[in-house]
Design an enzyme around this catalytic site. Structure first.
Site, PDB file in Angstrom:
ATOM      1  N   HIS A 237      73.634  12.932 -50.957  1.00 53.37           N
ATOM      2  CA  HIS A 237      73.364  11.797 -50.070  1.00 53.37           C
ATOM      3  C   HIS A 237      72.995  10.583 -50.886  1.00 53.37           C
ATOM      4  O   HIS A 237      72.302  10.681 -51.895  1.00 53.37           O
ATOM      5  CB  HIS A 237      72.250  12.117 -49.063  1.00 53.37           C
ATOM      6  CG  HIS A 237      70.993  12.647 -49.695  1.00 53.37           C
ATOM      7  ND1 HIS A 237      70.872  13.955 -50.118  1.00 53.37           N
ATOM      8  CD2 HIS A 237      69.813  12.046 -49.976  1.00 53.37           C
ATOM      9  CE1 HIS A 237      69.672  14.144 -50.630  1.00 53.37           C
ATOM     10  NE2 HIS A 237      69.009  12.999 -50.566  1.00 53.37           N
TER      11      HIS A 237
ATOM     12  N   HIS B 213      70.970   7.183 -50.779  1.00 52.79           N
ATOM     13  CA  HIS B 213      69.931   6.410 -50.086  1.00 52.79           C
ATOM     14  C   HIS B 213      70.315   4.932 -50.148  1.00 52.79           C
ATOM     15  O   HIS B 213      70.715   4.445 -51.209  1.00 52.79           O
ATOM     16  CB  HIS B 213      68.584   6.543 -50.809  1.00 52.79           C
ATOM     17  CG  HIS B 213      67.985   7.909 -50.811  1.00 52.79           C
ATOM     18  ND1 HIS B 213      66.993   8.273 -49.938  1.00 52.79           N
ATOM     19  CD2 HIS B 213      68.220   9.001 -51.582  1.00 52.79           C
ATOM     20  CE1 HIS B 213      66.620   9.526 -50.191  1.00 52.79           C
ATOM     21  NE2 HIS B 213      67.350   9.994 -51.183  1.00 52.79           N
TER      22      HIS B 213
HETATM   23  P1  5GP Z   1      66.076  13.395 -51.519  1.00 52.86           P
HETATM   24  O1  5GP Z   1      64.631  13.406 -51.977  1.00 52.86           O
HETATM   25  O2  5GP Z   1      66.654  14.788 -51.427  1.00 52.86           O
HETATM   26  O3  5GP Z   1      66.925  12.453 -52.311  1.00 52.86           O
HETATM   27  O4  5GP Z   1      66.046  12.760 -50.094  1.00 52.86           O
HETATM   28  C1  5GP Z   1      66.073  13.484 -48.903  1.00 52.86           C
HETATM   29  C2  5GP Z   1      65.749  12.515 -47.801  1.00 52.86           C
HETATM   30  O5  5GP Z   1      66.056  13.129 -46.589  1.00 52.86           O
HETATM   31  C3  5GP Z   1      64.284  12.104 -47.762  1.00 52.86           C
HETATM   32  O6  5GP Z   1      64.206  10.684 -47.875  1.00 52.86           O
HETATM   33  C4  5GP Z   1      63.800  12.634 -46.427  1.00 52.86           C
HETATM   34  O7  5GP Z   1      62.896  11.761 -45.789  1.00 52.86           O
HETATM   35  C5  5GP Z   1      65.073  12.773 -45.638  1.00 52.86           C
HETATM   36  N1  5GP Z   1      65.078  13.860 -44.680  1.00 52.86           N
HETATM   37  C6  5GP Z   1      64.601  15.124 -44.844  1.00 52.86           C
HETATM   38  N2  5GP Z   1      64.828  15.870 -43.744  1.00 52.86           N
HETATM   39  C7  5GP Z   1      65.472  15.055 -42.870  1.00 52.86           C
HETATM   40  C8  5GP Z   1      65.964  15.260 -41.539  1.00 52.86           C
HETATM   41  O8  5GP Z   1      65.877  16.325 -40.950  1.00 52.86           O
HETATM   42  N3  5GP Z   1      66.564  14.196 -40.943  1.00 52.86           N
HETATM   43  C9  5GP Z   1      66.696  12.989 -41.583  1.00 52.86           C
HETATM   44  N4  5GP Z   1      67.294  12.005 -40.895  1.00 52.86           N
HETATM   45  N5  5GP Z   1      66.229  12.769 -42.821  1.00 52.86           N
HETATM   46  C10 5GP Z   1      65.628  13.797 -43.463  1.00 52.86           C
END
Ligand code: 5GP
Ligand code: ZN
Length: 132
Positions: A97, A99
């Site tokens: 993903h 951001h």
């Molecule tokens: P990472 O730290 O893996 O780069 O980012 C994961 C992101 O996914 C985090 O910013 C977190 O807030 C978001 N996130 C985690 N679970 C969910 C969810 O169930 N729905 C949505 N919309 N975002 C999520």
């Protein structure tokens, strides 16, 4: 992919505040935003890393990210685009993903405590960002 939350969101099995989609990818609001309008762009097909994404999909992925950047500029001209790869780099969801995090002059840093997305504000963000 088993219990991957982003696979569930792309399959419509878990709720999200959806902003945009095409055949290849989906964009939705981050549930614990670092700033107002923080969103995520994901490929619909499960891959963990950008380096796992087949080369023929690189153009579609970057095109989706650029489209969402264009929309985020409705909120703020300045923003971060980022990918965390691996736990040490801060990755907590192991489905690729991007951001996109708008930055605002009155809150230059990121909050220490992440607050869950406010549903009323999320609805208004969806209106702003999902318009063509
Ligand atoms: P990472 O730290 O893996 O780069 O980012 C994961 C992101 O996914 C985090 O910013 C977190 O807030 C978001 N996130 C985690 N679970 C969910 C969810 O169930 N729905 C949505 N919309 N975002 C999520
Ligand atoms: Zn997945």
């Amino acid at each position: 992919m088993g219990d991957c939350i982003f696979c569930k969101i792309t399959a419509g099995e878990s709720p999200s505040y959806k902003i945009w989609e095409d055949d290849f990818s989906l964009a939705f609001l981050d549930l614990f935003p670092l700033s107002r309008g923080h969103l995520l762009v994901v490929p619909k097909r499960h891959v963990d890393r950008l380096t796992d994404l087949p080369k023929e999909h690189h153009g579609a992925m970057l095109g989706a990210v650029a489209e969402l950047c264009r929309r985020v500029e409705r909120l703020a001209p300045d923003y971060n685009v980022g990918v965390n790869q691996g736990a040490i780099a801060g990755q907590i969801v192991f489905h690729l993903h991007f951001h996109i995090i708008p930055r605002y002059p009155d809150s230059p840093g990121f909050p220490k405590a992440r607050v869950r997305l406010d549903p009323a504000d999320a609805e208004s963000l969806v209106k702003i960002l999902s318009a063509q």
